[in-house]
Each structure stands twice: as structure tokens, then as C-alpha cells.
Design an enzyme around this catalytic site. Structure first.
Site, PDB file in Angstrom:
ATOM      1  N   ASN A   9      46.927  21.906 -14.861  1.00 42.14           N
ATOM      2  CA  ASN A   9      46.259  22.552 -12.968  1.00 42.14           C
ATOM      3  C   ASN A   9      47.062  21.070 -12.701  1.00 42.14           C
ATOM      4  O   ASN A   9      46.759  19.861 -12.752  1.00 42.14           O
ATOM      5  CB  ASN A   9      45.178  22.353 -13.021  1.00 42.14           C
ATOM      6  CG  ASN A   9      45.140  22.196 -10.793  1.00 42.14           C
ATOM      7  OD1 ASN A   9      46.210  22.567 -10.592  1.00 42.14           O
ATOM      8  ND2 ASN A   9      43.582  22.379 -10.620  1.00 42.14           N
ATOM      9  N   TRP A  10      48.096  21.182 -12.236  1.00 45.47           N
ATOM     10  CA  TRP A  10      48.876  19.756 -11.897  1.00 45.47           C
ATOM     11  C   TRP A  10      48.601  19.515 -10.380  1.00 45.47           C
ATOM     12  O   TRP A  10      48.892  18.787 -10.221  1.00 45.47           O
ATOM     13  CB  TRP A  10      50.210  20.174 -11.772  1.00 45.47           C
ATOM     14  CG  TRP A  10      51.451  20.089 -12.640  1.00 45.47           C
ATOM     15  CD1 TRP A  10      50.406  20.370 -13.712  1.00 45.47           C
ATOM     16  CD2 TRP A  10      52.221  19.859 -13.109  1.00 45.47           C
ATOM     17  NE1 TRP A  10      51.216  20.119 -15.450  1.00 45.47           N
ATOM     18  CE2 TRP A  10      52.314  19.789 -14.438  1.00 45.47           C
ATOM     19  CE3 TRP A  10      53.667  20.845 -12.708  1.00 45.47           C
ATOM     20  CZ2 TRP A  10      53.783  20.746 -15.076  1.00 45.47           C
ATOM     21  CZ3 TRP A  10      54.807  20.092 -13.276  1.00 45.47           C
ATOM     22  CH2 TRP A  10      54.736  20.292 -14.644  1.00 45.47           C
ATOM     23  N   LYS A  11      48.101  20.520  -9.585  1.00 44.59           N
ATOM     24  CA  LYS A  11      47.056  20.255  -8.015  1.00 44.59           C
ATOM     25  C   LYS A  11      48.402  19.525  -7.054  1.00 44.59           C
ATOM     26  O   LYS A  11      48.768  20.633  -7.458  1.00 44.59           O
ATOM     27  CB  LYS A  11      46.405  19.312  -8.300  1.00 44.59           C
ATOM     28  CG  LYS A  11      44.589  19.342  -8.990  1.00 44.59           C
ATOM     29  CD  LYS A  11      44.017  18.697  -9.119  1.00 44.59           C
ATOM     30  CE  LYS A  11      43.492  20.095 -10.303  1.00 44.59           C
ATOM     31  NZ  LYS A  11      41.731  19.082 -10.020  1.00 44.59           N
ATOM     32  N   HIS A  95      39.486  27.680  -8.038  1.00 48.19           N
ATOM     33  CA  HIS A  95      38.867  26.455  -7.934  1.00 48.19           C
ATOM     34  C   HIS A  95      38.290  25.472  -7.127  1.00 48.19           C
ATOM     35  O   HIS A  95      38.200  26.025  -6.064  1.00 48.19           O
ATOM     36  CB  HIS A  95      40.413  25.812  -8.301  1.00 48.19           C
ATOM     37  CG  HIS A  95      40.356  24.587  -8.441  1.00 48.19           C
ATOM     38  ND1 HIS A  95      39.889  23.198  -8.134  1.00 48.19           N
ATOM     39  CD2 HIS A  95      40.754  24.524  -9.848  1.00 48.19           C
ATOM     40  CE1 HIS A  95      39.902  22.221  -8.745  1.00 48.19           C
ATOM     41  NE2 HIS A  95      40.560  22.777  -9.963  1.00 48.19           N
ATOM     42  N   GLU A  97      38.547  23.284  -5.724  1.00 46.43           N
ATOM     43  CA  GLU A  97      38.692  22.606  -4.117  1.00 46.43           C
ATOM     44  C   GLU A  97      39.096  23.789  -3.025  1.00 46.43           C
ATOM     45  O   GLU A  97      38.726  23.349  -1.954  1.00 46.43           O
ATOM     46  CB  GLU A  97      40.072  21.788  -4.897  1.00 46.43           C
ATOM     47  CG  GLU A  97      39.949  20.645  -5.658  1.00 46.43           C
ATOM     48  CD  GLU A  97      40.563  19.846  -7.088  1.00 46.43           C
ATOM     49  OE1 GLU A  97      42.334  20.514  -6.591  1.00 46.43           O
ATOM     50  OE2 GLU A  97      40.148  19.159  -7.271  1.00 46.43           O
ATOM     51  N   GLU A 167      34.180  24.703 -14.772  1.00 46.87           N
ATOM     52  CA  GLU A 167      34.356  23.780 -14.333  1.00 46.87           C
ATOM     53  C   GLU A 167      33.120  23.248 -13.741  1.00 46.87           C
ATOM     54  O   GLU A 167      33.285  22.957 -12.007  1.00 46.87           O
ATOM     55  CB  GLU A 167      36.057  23.174 -13.196  1.00 46.87           C
ATOM     56  CG  GLU A 167      37.247  23.932 -14.532  1.00 46.87           C
ATOM     57  CD  GLU A 167      38.097  23.036 -14.028  1.00 46.87           C
ATOM     58  OE1 GLU A 167      38.973  22.649 -14.385  1.00 46.87           O
ATOM     59  OE2 GLU A 167      38.654  23.265 -12.694  1.00 46.87           O
ATOM     60  N   GLY A 173      37.531  15.359 -12.578  1.00 47.20           N
ATOM     61  CA  GLY A 173      38.475  14.011 -11.166  1.00 47.20           C
ATOM     62  C   GLY A 173      37.508  12.504 -11.358  1.00 47.20           C
ATOM     63  O   GLY A 173      38.010  12.012 -10.491  1.00 47.20           O
ATOM     64  N   SER A 212      37.669  16.257 -16.367  1.00 46.20           N
ATOM     65  CA  SER A 212      38.479  14.559 -17.281  1.00 46.20           C
ATOM     66  C   SER A 212      37.940  15.470 -18.691  1.00 46.20           C
ATOM     67  O   SER A 212      37.966  14.918 -18.986  1.00 46.20           O
ATOM     68  CB  SER A 212      37.155  14.320 -16.503  1.00 46.20           C
ATOM     69  OG  SER A 212      36.844  13.353 -15.188  1.00 46.20           O
ATOM     70  N   GLY A 233      43.439  18.874 -15.177  1.00 44.47           N
ATOM     71  CA  GLY A 233      43.708  18.394 -14.125  1.00 44.47           C
ATOM     72  C   GLY A 233      44.691  16.851 -14.063  1.00 44.47           C
ATOM     73  O   GLY A 233      45.534  16.899 -15.032  1.00 44.47           O
ATOM     74  N   GLY A 234      44.140  16.294 -13.967  1.00 43.25           N
ATOM     75  CA  GLY A 234      45.186  14.918 -14.181  1.00 43.25           C
ATOM     76  C   GLY A 234      45.643  14.841 -15.693  1.00 43.25           C
ATOM     77  O   GLY A 234      46.785  13.924 -15.267  1.00 43.25           O
TER      78      GLY A 234
HETATM   79  P1  PGA Z   1      40.795  17.234 -13.759  1.00 45.82           P
HETATM   80  O1  PGA Z   1      40.923  18.191 -13.435  1.00 45.82           O
HETATM   81  O2  PGA Z   1      40.757  17.028 -15.138  1.00 45.82           O
HETATM   82  O3  PGA Z   1      41.380  15.771 -13.496  1.00 45.82           O
HETATM   83  O4  PGA Z   1      39.059  16.340 -14.059  1.00 45.82           O
HETATM   84  C1  PGA Z   1      40.450  19.378 -13.362  1.00 45.82           C
HETATM   85  C2  PGA Z   1      40.542  20.315 -12.418  1.00 45.82           C
HETATM   86  O5  PGA Z   1      39.989  20.300 -11.319  1.00 45.82           O
HETATM   87  O6  PGA Z   1      41.260  21.865 -13.654  1.00 45.82           O
END
Ligand code: PGA
Length: 251
Positions: A9-11, A95, A97, A167, A173, A212, A233-234
Site C-alpha cells: 500500500n503506497w498510500k 483502510h 486511515e 490491521e 506506521g 509495520s 505500507g512503509g
Molecule cells: P505500515 O502500513 O506497514 O506502514 O504500518 C500498513 C498499512 O497501513 O496498510
């Protein structure tokens, strides 16, 4: 047997230049054939990534879709049918967010889930508790309610062509990862909830862990019986790190 999946997930990251670099880095990775791999760039970069990854056996997904499948008068939104046309195979739905920062309700997310499926793509339904909810011992209740909302709206068969990503919000993050045991406990509860409706469906649904995930902790997480891969994500913004996570899923 469930095929393992790793999704990146590149956000809201990337420019045309940095996306081109990431595509190059991904194309150089040795990726396991036993793992379904997907990346979710911003909608702006979907076309560039679909073109750039041609022949790379990496699927491309979108991070969001409109509440309706077909084109129409909905300024700023993207229809599932348009995402299909652009080459998307999957879409993230719910998600944290979007649930927490953008206020998306279960009702809105259900409409998105249905739109994505009706256009022929696979929704990746994201669910998870906040730190406050975990500390109040509400984790299984919260996650059960988020998943239950989809089951209630569309029935258990709707999960056949879907992926569920657990998640924990406190792990996203933050560098804090759920321990493999903490994640497995929730994944087992999710599978049990599905099995209450239909055991065959429950056995087939891929349950990804997100929060993470990195190369250093991926193998341990993916070794748990109900963890079928990860939503990253990251770490997915670094091709070598993402490649290593994919290889960990293949072992
Ligand atoms: P993260 O994000 O790996 O940076 O914790 C995961 C996500 O939000 O899908």
C-alpha cells in the site's frame, strides 16, 4: 490451500520520478511464484504502474473506489469500472486511515465493497482496532463488528471473492508490530466468525496482517497458521525490502 498474498500500500506517496524508480526496483526482484503479489499506488499513478509492471507478475490495485461501480456525476471520485479499464484487479476498502481520518462509515464502505465486486475486482477489506479499543479489551468485538457489517449486508458468499486484512491501528506506521501471537489470535477469531456462517468459505479466505510489516518480522508473522500474507505500507516503498517480504512469504 490458500495462496499467500503480499500487498504493498503506497498510500499518498510518489511522484512520476519516484514511481518510475520503484517500478524499476520491483522489476529487478526475484519474486516467488507461489505468492500473489500486488501493489496499490495512488490513483494518479495507476496507469504508469500498470504499464511499467507489464510482464512482472505483480497485480495493480487501487486504494479506494467510488460507492458506485459505473461512471457518473460524482466529482472527484473514481468508478470501479474506470479502475478496471485502467488495469486494476483489486481495491482496498476500509483502510483505517479512511475510516478514522476521513470518516468513512460501514454503510459507505459496504457500498464500495459491492461496487468493486460488481465491476469484477477483488476488495481487500481492512479491519482493525485502535489502541484505546485494544486496551479496553474490545479488539475482537470491534473487528467482528467491522467484518460482520459486510456479512450482514451481502451474505457470507460475498467473502469468496474478497481478501480480509487485519490491521491494528496502533501498529500502522508506528514501527510497533503486533506479535505473531497477538495477530494470530485475531486472525483465528476472524476465521472462526466466517466459519460460523460457512466453513468452506472460511477456509478459503485469505487473511492478511498489516501494521509495520518489514523484512525482519515478515517470516515470523507469515508462519502463523491463520496469517496468509501481509498488507505492507512503509516498507513497500522500498523495492528491495518489499521483495524480501515477498520472498519471506514464499518460504
Ligand atoms: P505500515 O502500513 O506497514 O506502514 O504500518 C500498513 C498499512 O497501513 O496498510
Amino acid at each position: 490451500m490458500r495462496r499467500t498474498m503480499v500487498a504493498g500500500n503506497w498510500k499518498m506517496h510518489g511522484t512520476r520520478a519516484s514511481v518510475a524508480e520503484l517500478i524499476d526496483g520491483l522489476a529487478k526482484q526475484t519474486l516467488p511464484g507461489s505468492v500473489d503479489i500486488a501493489v496499490f499506488p495512488s490513483s494518479l499513478h495507476v496507469g504508469q504502474v500498470v504499464n511499467g509492471l507489464q510482464g512482472a507478475s505483480i497485480a495493480v490495485g487501487a486504494q479506494d473506489a467510488a460507492v458506485q461501480a459505473d461512471q457518473g456525476a460524482l466529482t472527484g471520485e473514481i468508478a470501479s469500472s474506470q479502475l478496471v479499464d485502467a488495469g486494476c484487479k483489486l481495491v482496498l476498502v476500509g483502510h483505517s486511515e479512511r475510516r478514522l481520518l476521513l470518516g468513512e462509515s460501514d454503510e459507505v464502505l459496504n457500498r464500495k465493497f459491492a461496487a468493486v465486486q460488481s465491476a469484477g475486482m477483488t476488495p481487500v477489506l481492512c479491519i482493525g482496532e485502535t489502541l484505546e479499543q485494544r486496551e479496553a479489551k474490545q479488539t475482537l468485538e470491534v473487528v467482528g463488528q467491522q467484518l460482520g457489517s459486510v456479512i450482514k449486508a451481502f451474505g457470507i458468499q460475498a467473502l469468496v471473492n474478497a481478501v480480509v486484512a487485519y490491521e491494528p491501528v496502533w501498529a500502522i506506521g508506528t514501527g510497533l508490530t503486533a506479535t505473531p501471537e497477538q495477530a494470530q489470535e485475531v486472525h483465528a477469531a476472524i476465521r472462526a466468525q466466517l466459519a460460523k456462517e460457512d466453513s468452506e468459505v472460511a477456509q478459503g479466505v485469505r487473511l492478511l496482517y498489516g501494521g509495520s510489516v518489514k523484512a525482519a518480522n515478515a517470516a515470523e508473522l507469515f508462519s502463523m497458521p491463520d496469517i496468509d500474507g501481509g498488507l505492507v505500507g512503509g516498507a513497500s516503498l522500498n523495492a528491495d525490502e518489499f521483495g524480501a517480504i515477498c520472498r519471506a512469504a514464499g518460504n
